[in-house]
Design an enzyme around this catalytic site. Structure first.
Site, PDB file in Angstrom:
ATOM      1  N   GLU A 120      44.402  -3.452  26.842  1.00  0.00           N
ATOM      2  CA  GLU A 120      43.405  -2.448  27.213  1.00  0.00           C
ATOM      3  C   GLU A 120      42.418  -2.231  26.070  1.00  0.00           C
ATOM      4  O   GLU A 120      42.803  -2.244  24.897  1.00  0.00           O
ATOM      5  CB  GLU A 120      44.102  -1.130  27.557  1.00  0.00           C
ATOM      6  CG  GLU A 120      43.223  -0.108  28.227  1.00  0.00           C
ATOM      7  CD  GLU A 120      44.027   1.061  28.795  1.00  0.00           C
ATOM      8  OE1 GLU A 120      43.601   2.205  28.593  1.00  0.00           O
ATOM      9  OE2 GLU A 120      45.080   0.812  29.423  1.00  0.00           O
ATOM     10  N   ASP A 122      39.245   0.640  25.407  1.00  0.00           N
ATOM     11  CA  ASP A 122      38.770   1.875  26.018  1.00  0.00           C
ATOM     12  C   ASP A 122      37.559   2.494  25.337  1.00  0.00           C
ATOM     13  O   ASP A 122      37.488   2.556  24.112  1.00  0.00           O
ATOM     14  CB  ASP A 122      39.862   2.961  25.949  1.00  0.00           C
ATOM     15  CG  ASP A 122      41.124   2.602  26.683  1.00  0.00           C
ATOM     16  OD1 ASP A 122      41.021   1.927  27.711  1.00  0.00           O
ATOM     17  OD2 ASP A 122      42.203   3.006  26.229  1.00  0.00           O
ATOM     18  N   GLU A 124      36.626   6.379  26.108  1.00  0.00           N
ATOM     19  CA  GLU A 124      37.020   7.561  26.868  1.00  0.00           C
ATOM     20  C   GLU A 124      36.195   8.748  26.384  1.00  0.00           C
ATOM     21  O   GLU A 124      36.261   9.121  25.208  1.00  0.00           O
ATOM     22  CB  GLU A 124      38.514   7.847  26.702  1.00  0.00           C
ATOM     23  CG  GLU A 124      39.396   6.810  27.384  1.00  0.00           C
ATOM     24  CD  GLU A 124      40.870   7.120  27.249  1.00  0.00           C
ATOM     25  OE1 GLU A 124      41.575   7.100  28.272  1.00  0.00           O
ATOM     26  OE2 GLU A 124      41.317   7.389  26.115  1.00  0.00           O
ATOM     27  N   THR A 138      37.665   5.617  21.137  1.00  0.00           N
ATOM     28  CA  THR A 138      37.880   4.218  21.480  1.00  0.00           C
ATOM     29  C   THR A 138      39.341   3.911  21.187  1.00  0.00           C
ATOM     30  O   THR A 138      39.975   4.551  20.347  1.00  0.00           O
ATOM     31  CB  THR A 138      36.977   3.269  20.667  1.00  0.00           C
ATOM     32  OG1 THR A 138      37.252   3.417  19.258  1.00  0.00           O
ATOM     33  CG2 THR A 138      35.510   3.561  20.946  1.00  0.00           C
ATOM     34  N   ASN A 139      39.874   2.926  21.910  1.00  0.00           N
ATOM     35  CA  ASN A 139      41.279   2.580  21.728  1.00  0.00           C
ATOM     36  C   ASN A 139      41.483   1.111  22.045  1.00  0.00           C
ATOM     37  O   ASN A 139      40.667   0.493  22.755  1.00  0.00           O
ATOM     38  CB  ASN A 139      42.173   3.439  22.627  1.00  0.00           C
ATOM     39  CG  ASN A 139      43.536   3.678  22.031  1.00  0.00           C
ATOM     40  OD1 ASN A 139      43.995   2.928  21.171  1.00  0.00           O
ATOM     41  ND2 ASN A 139      44.207   4.724  22.483  1.00  0.00           N
ATOM     42  N   ARG A 150      45.713   2.573  18.957  1.00  0.00           N
ATOM     43  CA  ARG A 150      44.761   2.381  17.873  1.00  0.00           C
ATOM     44  C   ARG A 150      43.524   3.248  18.123  1.00  0.00           C
ATOM     45  O   ARG A 150      42.413   2.761  18.231  1.00  0.00           O
ATOM     46  CB  ARG A 150      44.413   0.899  17.767  1.00  0.00           C
ATOM     47  CG  ARG A 150      45.586   0.045  17.249  1.00  0.00           C
ATOM     48  CD  ARG A 150      45.361  -1.436  17.506  1.00  0.00           C
ATOM     49  NE  ARG A 150      46.160  -2.274  16.629  1.00  0.00           N
ATOM     50  CZ  ARG A 150      47.427  -2.622  16.840  1.00  0.00           C
ATOM     51  NH1 ARG A 150      48.054  -2.156  17.921  1.00  0.00           N
ATOM     52  NH2 ARG A 150      48.083  -3.392  15.989  1.00  0.00           N
ATOM     53  N   GLU A 151      43.751   4.558  18.197  1.00  0.00           N
ATOM     54  CA  GLU A 151      42.674   5.477  18.549  1.00  0.00           C
ATOM     55  C   GLU A 151      41.773   5.767  17.355  1.00  0.00           C
ATOM     56  O   GLU A 151      42.233   5.884  16.220  1.00  0.00           O
ATOM     57  CB  GLU A 151      43.222   6.827  19.036  1.00  0.00           C
ATOM     58  CG  GLU A 151      44.213   6.749  20.179  1.00  0.00           C
ATOM     59  CD  GLU A 151      45.636   6.846  19.697  1.00  0.00           C
ATOM     60  OE1 GLU A 151      46.434   7.514  20.381  1.00  0.00           O
ATOM     61  OE2 GLU A 151      45.965   6.252  18.625  1.00  0.00           O
ATOM     62  N   TRP A 215      45.082  17.471  28.709  1.00  0.00           N
ATOM     63  CA  TRP A 215      44.966  16.995  27.329  1.00  0.00           C
ATOM     64  C   TRP A 215      43.549  16.840  26.801  1.00  0.00           C
ATOM     65  O   TRP A 215      43.319  16.847  25.583  1.00  0.00           O
ATOM     66  CB  TRP A 215      45.669  15.644  27.177  1.00  0.00           C
ATOM     67  CG  TRP A 215      44.976  14.529  27.922  1.00  0.00           C
ATOM     68  CD1 TRP A 215      45.125  14.202  29.225  1.00  0.00           C
ATOM     69  CD2 TRP A 215      44.013  13.603  27.390  1.00  0.00           C
ATOM     70  NE1 TRP A 215      44.321  13.139  29.564  1.00  0.00           N
ATOM     71  CE2 TRP A 215      43.632  12.746  28.450  1.00  0.00           C
ATOM     72  CE3 TRP A 215      43.457  13.414  26.130  1.00  0.00           C
ATOM     73  CZ2 TRP A 215      42.705  11.716  28.289  1.00  0.00           C
ATOM     74  CZ3 TRP A 215      42.521  12.381  25.966  1.00  0.00           C
ATOM     75  CH2 TRP A 215      42.165  11.543  27.037  1.00  0.00           C
ATOM     76  N   GLY A 219      43.492  19.938  23.438  1.00  0.00           N
ATOM     77  CA  GLY A 219      44.900  19.719  23.751  1.00  0.00           C
ATOM     78  C   GLY A 219      45.356  20.320  25.058  1.00  0.00           C
ATOM     79  O   GLY A 219      46.541  20.583  25.249  1.00  0.00           O
ATOM     80  N   ARG A 297      51.989   8.684  11.273  1.00  0.00           N
ATOM     81  CA  ARG A 297      52.339   7.778  12.376  1.00  0.00           C
ATOM     82  C   ARG A 297      52.652   6.387  11.861  1.00  0.00           C
ATOM     83  O   ARG A 297      53.592   5.731  12.318  1.00  0.00           O
ATOM     84  CB  ARG A 297      51.176   7.677  13.378  1.00  0.00           C
ATOM     85  CG  ARG A 297      51.015   8.852  14.299  1.00  0.00           C
ATOM     86  CD  ARG A 297      49.792   8.681  15.183  1.00  0.00           C
ATOM     87  NE  ARG A 297      49.955   7.630  16.166  1.00  0.00           N
ATOM     88  CZ  ARG A 297      48.954   7.156  16.923  1.00  0.00           C
ATOM     89  NH1 ARG A 297      47.734   7.659  16.794  1.00  0.00           N
ATOM     90  NH2 ARG A 297      49.179   6.215  17.804  1.00  0.00           N
TER      91      ARG A 297
END
Length: 351
Positions: A120, A122, A124, A138-139, A150-151, A215, A219, A297
């Site tokens: 994928e 993205d 968004e 983006t991801n 990988r945001e 979300w 949040g 992370r």
């Protein structure tokens, strides 16, 4: 064809105070290169409805499509074919006014075919309360590596509801570049260490609008308010460049190798010195979260990350912005402590 022109990150609507402030604090202007030479297609030449029935509205000439979200459903469309690498692009205008809880997505995916090993890429776009700017992320996912998102998250330097802007994804065997207009905002260079985590299977192009109240804004604090419905996102000047591919074929056809060569030699496949400078300035001013600097992370940054010490200093170990840039929070005075505090993006639950 898209006309050649000089573009500039400092050109946007000044209809709201926020954008005026960005204008004042964003000089010097970030200049992009001349517009790409693109061949556009109509909706029916490359796309099919995905969901939403009457909430997907096409113009009589088929050059523009509107996606609507109301209290009953959102809407979406999908490319009629899957592609093994390509350039996917459209001019998009987002809803205005109160857009909290909305998600408008422009992305490639093969999740319908490879449910557990999907790829994928993205864009968004995340709505906001009235008077506050849209944000976007983006991801990149490869081979079902959803645990290793990988945001990157950013603010826009213009009001995306006032006029169309071009959003593009270049995906090759060597690299992936995300563009806004002619400005590259992110590049991921494939490395051997990434292995299957670099997207490498045929994907479809999708565009959707949907209720992401749980979300998308702070949040989930702010939900979609259907008093403002229908929410309308417009798409036009579609570009699909790539090799149509069967996802179950082990090896691409000869035609695909020719397509790859054309793709990698196109003007949008090379980031010029001028564009790289524009990308660096964009990321310095408008990026407020990066997974590469999120050491909580990823104690060891993923292999494609290029850690720049001076850039890293701007982020905390959560990957969230520490200070600086046009997206620094407003100062507010604490009556209790009698001193100035900074409300920064580090406490932003969107990240």
């Amino acid at each position: 064809m898209v006309k050649n022109k000089m573009d500039c990150l400092c050109c946007w609507s000044l209809s709201k105070p926020f954008y005026l402030l960005l204008f004042l604090f964003s000089f010097p202007c970030i200049i992009a290169s001349a517009a790409f030479n693109l061949s556009t297609i109509s909706f029916d030449e490359g796309y099919s409805p995905l969901f939403g029935d009457g909430n997907l509205v096409r113009s009589p000439d088929g050059r523009t499509a509107r996606l609507l979200l109301d209290r009953f459903t959102g809407a979406g469309f999908i490319s009629s074919k899957m592609y093994k690498y390509g350039f996917f692009s459209a001019n998009i205008k987002l809803p205005g006014d109160y857009t909290a809880g909305l998600c408008v997505a422009f992305y490639t995916s093969n999740g319908d075919v490879f449910e557990k090993t999907h790829d994928e890429l993205d864009f968004e776009f995340l709505g906001n309360t009235e008077g506050k700017p849209w944000r976007f992320q983006t991801n990149l996912y490869g081979n079902g590596s959803t645990s290793r998102g990988r945001e990157e998250r950013y603010r826009l330097w213009f009001d995306p509801s006032k006029q169309f802007h071009r959003y593009s994804i270049l995906w090759t065997a060597k690299n992936t570049i995300f563009y806004i207009d002619d400005v590259p905002i992110r590049e991921v260079i494939r490395s051997e260490e990434m292995g299957g985590e670099y997207p490498s299977k045929p994907m479809s192009l999708y565009a959707t609008i949907w209720d992401a109240s749980n979300w998308a804004t702070s949040g989930g604090k702010y939900k979609v308010n259907y008093k403002y419905a229908p929410f309308v996102s417009e798409f036009k000047d579609f570009v699909l460049e790539g090799c149509p591919s069967d996802p179950i074929e082990e090896f691409p056809s000869v035609d695909c190798y020719e397509s790859y060569s054309r793709l990698e030699s196109a003007d949008y496949a090379t980031i010029t010195r001028r564009q790289r400078s524009a990308m660096r300035k964009f990321r310095q001013r408008y990026m407020y979260y990066s997974y590469c600097y999120d050491s909580l992370r990823y104690p060891v940054p993923p292999p494609e990350c290029v850690v720049i010490p001076t850039e890293k200093d701007r982020f905390r170990d959560t990957g969230r912005l520490r200070f600086g840039g046009s997206h620094q929070g407003r100062k507010r005075r604490s009556r209790r402590r009698g001193r100035v505090q900074v409300s920064s993006i580090e406490s932003d639950p969107d990240v």
